[in-house]
Design a protein around this motif. Structure first.
Motif, PDB file in Angstrom:
ATOM      1  N   GLU A  78       0.805  -1.218  -0.028  1.00 14.61           N
ATOM      2  CA  GLU A  78       0.032   0.018   0.082  1.00 14.61           C
ATOM      3  C   GLU A  78       0.818   1.221   0.029  1.00 14.61           C
ATOM      4  O   GLU A  78       0.559   2.410  -0.498  1.00 14.61           O
ATOM      5  N   LYS A  81       2.699   1.319  -3.576  1.00 19.49           N
ATOM      6  CA  LYS A  81       1.830   1.878  -4.876  1.00 19.49           C
ATOM      7  C   LYS A  81       0.929   2.865  -4.353  1.00 19.49           C
ATOM      8  O   LYS A  81       0.223   3.648  -5.175  1.00 19.49           O
ATOM      9  N   ARG A  82       1.265   3.665  -3.232  1.00 22.12           N
ATOM     10  CA  ARG A  82       0.815   4.853  -2.977  1.00 22.12           C
ATOM     11  C   ARG A  82      -0.634   4.775  -2.713  1.00 22.12           C
ATOM     12  O   ARG A  82      -1.475   5.820  -2.760  1.00 22.12           O
ATOM     13  N   THR A  83      -1.405   3.509  -2.598  1.00 24.21           N
ATOM     14  CA  THR A  83      -2.698   3.504  -2.279  1.00 24.21           C
ATOM     15  C   THR A  83      -3.242   4.060  -1.050  1.00 24.21           C
ATOM     16  O   THR A  83      -4.122   4.454  -0.709  1.00 24.21           O
ATOM     17  N   LEU A  84      -2.265   3.952  -0.014  1.00 20.56           N
ATOM     18  CA  LEU A  84      -2.402   4.407   1.151  1.00 20.56           C
ATOM     19  C   LEU A  84      -2.574   5.718   1.590  1.00 20.56           C
ATOM     20  O   LEU A  84      -3.128   6.437   2.430  1.00 20.56           O
ATOM     21  N   TYR A  85      -2.011   6.535   0.488  1.00 22.08           N
ATOM     22  CA  TYR A  85      -2.045   8.077   0.748  1.00 22.08           C
ATOM     23  C   TYR A  85      -3.674   8.595   0.632  1.00 22.08           C
ATOM     24  O   TYR A  85      -3.918   9.205   1.410  1.00 22.08           O
TER      25      TYR A  85
END
Lengths: 259, 319
Positions: A78, A81-85
């Motif tokens: 996460e 892939k920067r989905t956590l941002y």
């Protein structure tokens, strides 16, 4: 499942399903079918024992592989892939995200284990033609495997909060193996005359997760009953250990800068 | 004036760099600024200026070395602040195994909307960003422009009052840029505060009430795009055509540029009448005379050049 950890958990489960993680069930099914046919040919009287041993061992190994390899990527993927941002820009606390990821993988492992248990039951019925009262021990053994997987998942998640997936895999595997032999570590400590070694062995015994107590495969294969006290003890132990590891993971992750 | 939408006070961020011998590198240096409710605010600066660092600090993705910030009066440490903001990260990436509809539904769930409202919101915002027909397509099949649009949809799915967009136009083709510009204008019309970082200065000039310019982690200036650049006239630009067979006046021949059938020449303001007189005397046809004022881009480039000069003085580089 309308709480934030619940929402994250459902999405984690959906990710696992869409990433075709449950395809491992096909291998399990093929293995159980082959084994059922084979034991019918080569063994007399011990076909039940072979099938139960093989089935439970496979459930444990397949589950462990999933718990470790998916668990170590739960957080790092996460971040990478920067989905956590986008997720953390919503009203989501970091501990809620971690608990959700843990819950999602545990749900995946539970569904996977349940389906494999059904496969084992089908194979058992095929080779012996009936179920025995003692087969309840198989369900207890499966429950212990699930508790073990919950512990391993929590450890993998903990390490993934501050190290790379490769290091997290090594750490989790290392602790798992050490946890299987935690009683031996304690015994070595008792045998040694060095007080420092004794103290170190005692600390390790208490700190490392004791995986030895979660292995009920042999008892289930031999139709032995498993004491109810052990079920309670293992449940409480796993619950407490998982809670402590998740608290530790939250403490580490809450202060981490996401680069 | 009420509570500002965004208040940043002395925000500073240092990063440790190096493997063995860690050194601290300042990425953002004592940033202080305020953005009022309903403003479209541009956060300008070249790559590495500290724009993304500021946005990450405001989103609590990283933590400040010093300073504080509040959004609509709430500290950025307060998770409730996130109910009032939307955020689009730079080059967003989403769960590509989900469809656009599933992704927006997932984010809407985090705000606790019931199923019926979620469905309505998802449909409304898919339409709003022009993805009504692509709602059931998995995100792994989306183009960059479509991902940017779904990114904006997720940022505003809960009708936030303050929207933070990190380089929303970067990497988009002219059509995509125009679409994103329209969405930002629409948010502004609805009275939302839009804070967006960009290095595309024409977009900032077109959209922003005010801009801040950041360079090397330091704030260089804040104001309306027209205020921030000086209103002095750089020079006068003359476009003209020559009659067949006639030649350029000698005084202009050296610096007139031919563009097809036309000529372009730039002269100082005080030389304008003399230049026009010379053109008239050789019967040139004057097409246009325009004062050339510095653009935001000129201002920006001047700052970058000044910064480079300060970092590498001529004497030092010779040594």
């Amino acid at each position: 499942m309308s709480t934030i950890p619940g929402v994250v958990a459902i999405n984690t489960f959906r990710e696992a399903v869409r990433d075709r993680v449950l395809y491992n069930l096909i291998f399990f099914a093929l293995m159980m079918i082959s084994a059922s046919i084979l034991v019918g040919e080569i063994s007399i009287g011990i076909s039940r024992l072979v099938i139960i041993n093989l089935g439970l061992s496979a459930i444990s190994i397949f589950g462990l592989i999933m718990a470790i390899f998916i668990g170590v990527g739960l957080v790092s993927k996460e971040i990478e892939k920067r989905t956590l941002y986008t997720l953390l820009s919503k009203p989501v606390r970091r501990w809620e995200f971690l608990v959700g990821k843990f819950g999602g993988l545990l749900l995946t492992l539970t569904v996977n284990t349940a389906l494999m248990t059904l496969g084992l039951a089908a194979a058992l019925f095929y080779v012996s033609g009936n179920f025995l009262r003692a087969d309840v021990s198989i369900l207890v053994a499966v429950y212990f495997i699930l508790l073990e997987l919950a512990l391993v998942t929590a450890l993998a998640l903990f390490f993934s909060c501050f190290s790379s997936p490769m290091l997290s895999t090594l750490f989790t595997l290392g602790i798992y193996v050490a946890g299987i032999f935690s009683k031996d570590i304690r015994d070595i400590g008792i045998l040694t005359l060095n007080p420092v070694m004794q103290a170190a062995a005692r600390v390790l015994y208490y700190v490392l997760p004791n995986f030895h107590n979660f292995n009920a495969i042999t008892a289930a294969a031999h139709g032995e009953s498993i004491p109810v006290s052990l079920i309670w003890q293992n449940t409480a132990y796993a619950g407490l250990y998982v809670a402590l590891v998740l608290i530790g993971a939250s403490a580490v992750f809450s202060g981490r800068n996401l680069k | 004036m009420g509570t500002p939408a965004i208040e940043i006070e002395g925000l500073t961020k240092d990063y440790a760099v190096g493997f063995w011998r860690k050194r601290m590198r300042r990425s953002l240096d004592n940033l202080t600024l305020q953005v009022q409710e309903g403003e479209a605010f541009g956060f300008l600066g070249p790559n590495g200026a500290g724009k993304t660092t500021t946005l990450k600090l405001l989103m609590s993705l990283i933590f400040p070395t010093a300073g504080t910030a509040r959004v609509r009066g709430r500290s950025i440490d307060n998770v409730r602040m996130h109910r009032e903001i939307g955020y689009l990260p730079e080059q967003p990436y989403f769960y590509d195994y989900l469809t656009a509809r599933e992704l927006l539904d997932y984010y809407a769930r985090l705000f606790g909307y019931p199923a019926i409202e979620r469905r309505q919101r998802v449909t409304r915002f898919l339409e709003h960003v022009g993805l009504a027909d692509a709602g059931d397509v998995q995100l792994r099949k989306f183009s960059k422009g479509m991902l940017q649009r779904v990114g904006i949809a997720q940022a505003i799915i809960h009708d936030p009052q303050v929207v933070f967009l990190d380089e929303p136009m970067s990497g988009l083709d002219p059509v995509g840029r125009r679409e994103v510009r329209d969405i930002i204008l629409d948010l502004k019309r609805q009275g939302r505060t839009v804070f967006f970082s960009t290095h595309i200065l024409s977009d900032a000039e077109m959209l922003c009430d005010r801009v801040a310019v950041l360079l090397g982690g330091k704030l260089q200036g804040v104001g309306a795009p027209g205020e921030i650049v000086s209103m002095e006239v750089y020079g006068m630009e003359i476009f003209f055509e020559m009659r067949a067979g006639s030649s350029l006046p000698t005084a202009l021949a050296g610096h007139a540029a031919r563009i097809g059938e036309r000529y372009r020449v730039e002269v100082q303001e005080e030389q304008l009448y003399s230049a026009l007189e010379q053109l008239r005397s050789c019967e040139a046809r004057i097409l246009s005379v325009t004062p050339r004022r510095p653009t935001l881009e000129d201002y920006f480039l001047k700052l970058v050049a000044r910064d480079k000069a300060a970092a590498h003085p001529a004497g030092e580089s010779a040594r």
